[in-house]
Scaffold this motif. Sequence first.
Motif, PDB file in Angstrom:
ATOM      1  N   LEU A 149      80.431 -28.824 -57.990  1.00  0.00           N
ATOM      2  CA  LEU A 149      79.062 -28.333 -57.821  1.00  0.00           C
ATOM      3  C   LEU A 149      78.166 -28.836 -58.947  1.00  0.00           C
ATOM      4  CD1 LEU A 149      79.967 -24.737 -56.667  1.00  0.00           C
ATOM      5  CD2 LEU A 149      79.243 -26.634 -55.236  1.00  0.00           C
ATOM      6  N   GLY A 150      78.206 -30.137 -59.199  1.00  0.00           N
ATOM      7  CA  GLY A 150      77.266 -30.741 -60.135  1.00  0.00           C
ATOM      8  C   GLY A 150      75.908 -30.745 -59.433  1.00  0.00           C
ATOM      9  N   LYS A 151      74.955 -31.534 -59.939  1.00  0.00           N
ATOM     10  CA  LYS A 151      73.602 -31.527 -59.344  1.00  0.00           C
ATOM     11  C   LYS A 151      73.653 -31.944 -57.866  1.00  0.00           C
ATOM     12  CE  LYS A 151      72.030 -34.289 -62.671  1.00  0.00           C
ATOM     13  NZ  LYS A 151      73.165 -34.393 -63.620  1.00  0.00           N
ATOM     14  N   PHE A 152      74.464 -32.949 -57.564  1.00  0.00           N
ATOM     15  CA  PHE A 152      74.562 -33.425 -56.178  1.00  0.00           C
ATOM     16  C   PHE A 152      75.325 -32.419 -55.323  1.00  0.00           C
ATOM     17  CE2 PHE A 152      74.870 -36.118 -52.609  1.00  0.00           C
ATOM     18  CZ  PHE A 152      76.189 -36.258 -52.223  1.00  0.00           C
ATOM     19  N   GLY A 153      76.503 -32.030 -55.757  1.00  0.00           N
ATOM     20  CA  GLY A 153      77.347 -31.121 -54.983  1.00  0.00           C
ATOM     21  C   GLY A 153      76.655 -29.792 -54.713  1.00  0.00           C
ATOM     22  N   PHE A 154      75.911 -29.310 -55.692  1.00  0.00           N
ATOM     23  CA  PHE A 154      75.221 -28.035 -55.526  1.00  0.00           C
ATOM     24  C   PHE A 154      74.204 -28.137 -54.385  1.00  0.00           C
ATOM     25  CE2 PHE A 154      74.688 -23.915 -57.615  1.00  0.00           C
ATOM     26  CZ  PHE A 154      73.534 -23.454 -57.014  1.00  0.00           C
ATOM     27  N   HIS A 155      73.474 -29.265 -54.353  1.00  0.00           N
ATOM     28  CA  HIS A 155      72.484 -29.447 -53.284  1.00  0.00           C
ATOM     29  C   HIS A 155      73.152 -29.614 -51.918  1.00  0.00           C
ATOM     30  CE1 HIS A 155      69.285 -30.584 -56.381  1.00  0.00           C
ATOM     31  NE2 HIS A 155      68.770 -29.587 -55.686  1.00  0.00           N
ATOM     32  N   VAL A 156      74.328 -30.238 -51.894  1.00  0.00           N
ATOM     33  CA  VAL A 156      75.043 -30.401 -50.621  1.00  0.00           C
ATOM     34  C   VAL A 156      75.498 -29.020 -50.125  1.00  0.00           C
ATOM     35  CG1 VAL A 156      77.082 -31.345 -49.478  1.00  0.00           C
ATOM     36  CG2 VAL A 156      75.844 -32.737 -51.132  1.00  0.00           C
ATOM     37  N   ALA A 157      76.087 -28.252 -51.036  1.00  0.00           N
ATOM     38  CA  ALA A 157      76.592 -26.925 -50.660  1.00  0.00           C
ATOM     39  C   ALA A 157      75.454 -26.033 -50.157  1.00  0.00           C
ATOM     40  CB  ALA A 157      77.278 -26.283 -51.867  1.00  0.00           C
ATOM     41  N   LYS A 158      74.357 -26.031 -50.906  1.00  0.00           N
ATOM     42  CA  LYS A 158      73.202 -25.203 -50.535  1.00  0.00           C
ATOM     43  C   LYS A 158      72.628 -25.677 -49.193  1.00  0.00           C
ATOM     44  CE  LYS A 158      68.970 -23.591 -52.742  1.00  0.00           C
ATOM     45  NZ  LYS A 158      67.949 -23.926 -53.757  1.00  0.00           N
ATOM     46  N   GLY A 159      72.555 -26.992 -49.018  1.00  0.00           N
ATOM     47  CA  GLY A 159      72.020 -27.560 -47.778  1.00  0.00           C
ATOM     48  C   GLY A 159      72.857 -27.176 -46.563  1.00  0.00           C
TER      49      GLY A 159
END
Lengths: 221, 221
Positions: free
Chosen positions: A9-19
């Motif tokens: 859940l780095g900057k990219f992973g966090f946005h993927v998870a939230k998306g």
Amino acid sequence: MKQFAVIGLGKFGFHVAKGLAQQGVHVIVADKNEEQIREISEYVQDAITLDSTDIRALSEAGIGQVDVAVVCIGENIESSILTVMALKEIGVPTIFAKAITRIHGQILSKIGAARVVYPEMEAAKKIVKTMVKNIHYETIDLSITMKIAKLDVPYFWVGVSILSPLFESNYCVKPIAYKHQGVWQTTLDNEDILEVGDILVVIGDNAHIEALSKQYKNKLE
Amino acid sequence: MKQFAVIGLGKFGFHVAKGLAQQGVHVIVADKNEEQIREISEYVQDAITLDSTDIRALSEAGIGQVDVAVVCIGENIESSILTVMALKEIGVPTIFAKAITRIHGQILSKIGAARVVYPEMEAAKKIVKTMVKNIHYETIDLSITMKIAKLDVPYFWVGVSILSPLFESNYCVKPIAYKHQGVWQTTLDNEDILEVGDILVVIGDNAHIEALSKQYKNKLE
Ligand SMILES: Nc1ncnc2c1ncn2[C@@H]1O[C@H](COP(=O)(O)OP(=O)(O)OP(=O)(O)O)[C@@H](O)[C@H]1O
Ligand SMILES: Nc1ncnc2c1ncn2[C@@H]1O[C@H](COP(=O)(O)OP(=O)(O)OP(=O)(O)O)[C@@H](O)[C@H]1O
């Protein structure tokens, strides 16, 4: 309905998870860092702290049952590779993964990532393209009908005098200033010969400044 | 020719700096971390270790003379904001900046960034879109002419018997299995009524499975 997992859940992973959560799909997220898990819990129910290189931990979290897993671990290349291998091991049919460099991505593809994503490289390529497309020729609106163009002297004007009639007769633009060896000149006379590295400023109406821009770019391609 | 500056050599900034250098343009790069400066020096000549929130350091590095500066500091929001302000202060005409969240980006726009880039958010949006477009309807090739479709039972088939003649007469596909409350059934009889949450598997030729896919998506939009 398909089930998804997001690992890292780095900057990219966090946005993927939230998306994914916002799309209303089933998603399990995992990160070794409790802080990340705490932050994502506001958006995702199944958020588990674990080491994704640990096959048993992944199985116990139910990640072996998902249809698609996204590995969002970029800087820690070893973890990224071991995680993709672990997911392959527990039978996740489709694995997407983030990579920072081409070589990192090639390794991930070889070991089972169906698709590799390069967020930083893609964004960098886009912005570099925007930045360099106007480096040699720039136009400034003077009024609704008149423009000024500031351009690096092209090879086809090297050796031409700044007061040459060709600017008016061939291009319908008028030189108004030029920069030679770092110094701007606005007083122009016949002996001012354009040289490589000079910057020329001309004025003209929209149509002719645009036409000059096209010719300039075509001749330089 | 335009001059550029790249501030912050994280994963994104490094790729921007390298990309600009490869285009042969004049670029000055800066980072407070000597290690990053050492690494980029292989590609860029003007690489300076400095704190980009320090206006004097920026001026001394000649960054006040560039046409376009890109601020590639994401996680350190305070540094990112102070850097954009410093660049505005020393007169850089065009400033692009990276941001991690919308609110971070909005602040940067307000204080002078002509353009804000969201590398992680953009890439996340793209991959989430790819992942969710096939969550309810999936096709598997059985042969060159035959396909299997696995789909969440749509509202227009709720209450229909799995052996209903409508599948053959209206869609030319044949149900071969379905999942009800987590259990797969392949023995089908008239009392098997499709319910919300069930998954249905049908077989048919390419044309009819594709036609069903289109109808399914249209009716559910
Ligand atoms: N073995 C692991 N198991 C679980 N989570 C991990 C593991 N290794 C790294 N992570 C997590 O993955 C996340 C991203 O890792 P990392 O910072 O290496 O990637 P990044 O691509 O640089 O991140 P960003 O998307 O922010 O640029 C971090 O939150 C980290 O805690
Ligand atoms: N005040 C500053 N002056 C100069 N460089 C800085 C400053 N603050 C941060 N940096 C540099 O900017 C780079 C990127 O910073 P940071 O890691 O905060 O951004 P990021 O967007 O998370 O990076 P990435 O692009 O890797 O995801 C780092 O190399 C860091 O050393």
